[in-house]
Design a protein around this motif. Sequence first.
Motif, PDB file in Angstrom:
ATOM      1  N   GLN A   7     -34.081   7.031   7.062  1.00  0.00           N
ATOM      2  CA  GLN A   7     -32.802   7.701   7.314  1.00  0.00           C
ATOM      3  C   GLN A   7     -32.990   8.994   8.093  1.00  0.00           C
ATOM      4  OE1 GLN A   7     -31.435   8.080   3.316  1.00  0.00           O
ATOM      5  NE2 GLN A   7     -32.564   9.950   2.910  1.00  0.00           N
ATOM      6  N   GLU A   8     -31.980   9.345   8.877  1.00  0.00           N
ATOM      7  CA  GLU A   8     -32.007  10.590   9.656  1.00  0.00           C
ATOM      8  C   GLU A   8     -31.558  11.785   8.821  1.00  0.00           C
ATOM      9  OE1 GLU A   8     -31.053   9.273  14.161  1.00  0.00           O
ATOM     10  OE2 GLU A   8     -29.412   8.995  12.745  1.00  0.00           O
ATOM     11  N   ARG A 116     -35.858  -2.355   2.323  1.00  0.00           N
ATOM     12  CA  ARG A 116     -35.491  -1.177   3.111  1.00  0.00           C
ATOM     13  C   ARG A 116     -36.393  -0.884   4.308  1.00  0.00           C
ATOM     14  NH1 ARG A 116     -32.637   3.075  -1.116  1.00  0.00           N
ATOM     15  NH2 ARG A 116     -30.730   1.863  -1.184  1.00  0.00           N
ATOM     16  N   ASP A 117     -37.122  -1.883   4.796  1.00  0.00           N
ATOM     17  CA  ASP A 117     -37.894  -1.715   6.028  1.00  0.00           C
ATOM     18  C   ASP A 117     -36.979  -1.633   7.241  1.00  0.00           C
ATOM     19  OD1 ASP A 117     -40.401  -1.729   4.882  1.00  0.00           O
ATOM     20  OD2 ASP A 117     -40.871  -3.809   5.430  1.00  0.00           O
ATOM     21  N   SER A 118     -37.525  -1.141   8.338  1.00  0.00           N
ATOM     22  CA  SER A 118     -36.863  -1.189   9.641  1.00  0.00           C
ATOM     23  C   SER A 118     -37.368  -2.444  10.348  1.00  0.00           C
ATOM     24  CB  SER A 118     -37.215   0.045  10.476  1.00  0.00           C
ATOM     25  OG  SER A 118     -36.835   1.223   9.808  1.00  0.00           O
ATOM     26  N   PHE A 119     -36.455  -3.194  10.966  1.00  0.00           N
ATOM     27  CA  PHE A 119     -36.824  -4.431  11.655  1.00  0.00           C
ATOM     28  C   PHE A 119     -35.887  -4.627  12.833  1.00  0.00           C
ATOM     29  CE2 PHE A 119     -35.962  -8.941  12.437  1.00  0.00           C
ATOM     30  CZ  PHE A 119     -37.239  -9.392  12.740  1.00  0.00           C
ATOM     31  N   ALA A 120     -36.453  -5.024  13.970  1.00  0.00           N
ATOM     32  CA  ALA A 120     -35.645  -5.365  15.139  1.00  0.00           C
ATOM     33  C   ALA A 120     -36.378  -6.419  15.946  1.00  0.00           C
ATOM     34  CB  ALA A 120     -35.383  -4.123  15.999  1.00  0.00           C
ATOM     35  N   MET A 121     -35.612  -7.245  16.648  1.00  0.00           N
ATOM     36  CA  MET A 121     -36.216  -8.240  17.527  1.00  0.00           C
ATOM     37  C   MET A 121     -35.280  -8.553  18.686  1.00  0.00           C
ATOM     38  SD  MET A 121     -35.924 -11.832  15.348  1.00  0.00           S
ATOM     39  CE  MET A 121     -36.302 -12.928  16.701  1.00  0.00           C
ATOM     40  N   ILE A 122     -35.880  -8.965  19.794  1.00  0.00           N
ATOM     41  CA  ILE A 122     -35.150  -9.415  20.974  1.00  0.00           C
ATOM     42  C   ILE A 122     -35.737 -10.763  21.351  1.00  0.00           C
ATOM     43  CG2 ILE A 122     -34.549  -8.944  23.378  1.00  0.00           C
ATOM     44  CD1 ILE A 122     -35.166  -5.967  22.836  1.00  0.00           C
ATOM     45  N   ALA A 123     -34.874 -11.771  21.478  1.00  0.00           N
ATOM     46  CA  ALA A 123     -35.335 -13.118  21.805  1.00  0.00           C
ATOM     47  C   ALA A 123     -34.295 -13.828  22.656  1.00  0.00           C
ATOM     48  CB  ALA A 123     -35.576 -13.913  20.530  1.00  0.00           C
ATOM     49  N   GLU A 139     -40.025   4.514   8.941  1.00  0.00           N
ATOM     50  CA  GLU A 139     -39.762   5.056  10.274  1.00  0.00           C
ATOM     51  C   GLU A 139     -38.936   4.053  11.071  1.00  0.00           C
ATOM     52  OE1 GLU A 139     -43.560   4.137  12.967  1.00  0.00           O
ATOM     53  OE2 GLU A 139     -44.035   5.324  11.191  1.00  0.00           O
ATOM     54  N   PRO A 140     -38.192   4.531  12.061  1.00  0.00           N
ATOM     55  CA  PRO A 140     -37.355   3.624  12.857  1.00  0.00           C
ATOM     56  C   PRO A 140     -38.192   2.695  13.740  1.00  0.00           C
ATOM     57  CG  PRO A 140     -36.711   5.918  13.192  1.00  0.00           C
ATOM     58  CD  PRO A 140     -37.994   5.925  12.431  1.00  0.00           C
ATOM     59  N   VAL A 141     -37.591   1.596  14.136  1.00  0.00           N
ATOM     60  CA  VAL A 141     -38.167   0.677  15.116  1.00  0.00           C
ATOM     61  C   VAL A 141     -37.304   0.764  16.366  1.00  0.00           C
ATOM     62  CG1 VAL A 141     -38.506  -1.748  15.702  1.00  0.00           C
ATOM     63  CG2 VAL A 141     -39.159  -0.918  13.455  1.00  0.00           C
ATOM     64  N   LYS A 142     -37.941   0.981  17.502  1.00  0.00           N
ATOM     65  CA  LYS A 142     -37.241   1.072  18.782  1.00  0.00           C
ATOM     66  C   LYS A 142     -37.842   0.038  19.725  1.00  0.00           C
ATOM     67  CE  LYS A 142     -36.481   4.115  22.710  1.00  0.00           C
ATOM     68  NZ  LYS A 142     -36.717   5.430  23.281  1.00  0.00           N
ATOM     69  N   LEU A 143     -36.994  -0.827  20.278  1.00  0.00           N
ATOM     70  CA  LEU A 143     -37.436  -1.839  21.237  1.00  0.00           C
ATOM     71  C   LEU A 143     -36.693  -1.650  22.546  1.00  0.00           C
ATOM     72  CD1 LEU A 143     -37.290  -5.045  18.997  1.00  0.00           C
ATOM     73  CD2 LEU A 143     -39.228  -3.513  19.342  1.00  0.00           C
ATOM     74  N   GLU A 144     -37.349  -1.930  23.653  1.00  0.00           N
ATOM     75  CA  GLU A 144     -36.716  -1.870  24.963  1.00  0.00           C
ATOM     76  C   GLU A 144     -37.105  -3.110  25.742  1.00  0.00           C
ATOM     77  OE1 GLU A 144     -37.460   1.708  27.120  1.00  0.00           O
ATOM     78  OE2 GLU A 144     -37.130   2.971  25.380  1.00  0.00           O
ATOM     79  N   LEU A 145     -36.151  -3.615  26.530  1.00  0.00           N
ATOM     80  CA  LEU A 145     -36.407  -4.767  27.380  1.00  0.00           C
ATOM     81  C   LEU A 145     -35.639  -4.571  28.676  1.00  0.00           C
ATOM     82  CD1 LEU A 145     -37.640  -7.649  27.624  1.00  0.00           C
ATOM     83  CD2 LEU A 145     -35.455  -8.495  26.754  1.00  0.00           C
TER      84      LEU A 145
END
Length: 181
Positions: A7-8, A116-123, A139-145
């Motif tokens: 959390q921030e 309560r984990d951070s999770f992100a995906m791009i597919a 900690e946050p997860v940040k993805l870029e594509l």
Amino acid sequence: SAGALAQEYAWQYGYARFYVGDPLLFAATGGGGGARGLNIVIFRPVTGEILDAGRNFDTWGSPSASKEMVDYLNSLSSGVLVLIAAADDASRWMSEELIQALESLGSRQIRNYQFRDSFAMIAVKGEGVVRQEGLATGEPVKLELALSLPSSKGDLNGDGFADLLFQDDRGFLAEWNMDRT
């Protein structure tokens, strides 16, 4: 994506944010903020058309959310870009069927997701290989594509690419940021 442990500020319970270039497309916080569980944005990568600007599946609070998300993922056409981000917690009602659906999109980390984990995906649906994926605790997860968008629609300078989002020295690109910290 930010799970509740990332959390921030106090009582935020994490967040899910999706950007297209600089403009914010979807943002919500966990807990009562509307993003608890898994959040999805869908767009057509060839044209940049946004097909769904943000949908929440509360896999922490709703026993039916996993099935609803599986049905939704199954209803999508092959070739669409699928962006997923967890906020707060997504594990409580995450079913084996949902885990398998995310793995069919290419996820290699979803089975390691913990409370309560951070999770992100791009597919891209139908490829079976994740383009980007991240999992973190605390900690946050940040993805870029970055994607080229071939299209005659919106082609202002005649280079064959849609002038939709922003330009850099390589041409016109769409940049998706799962989280901008």
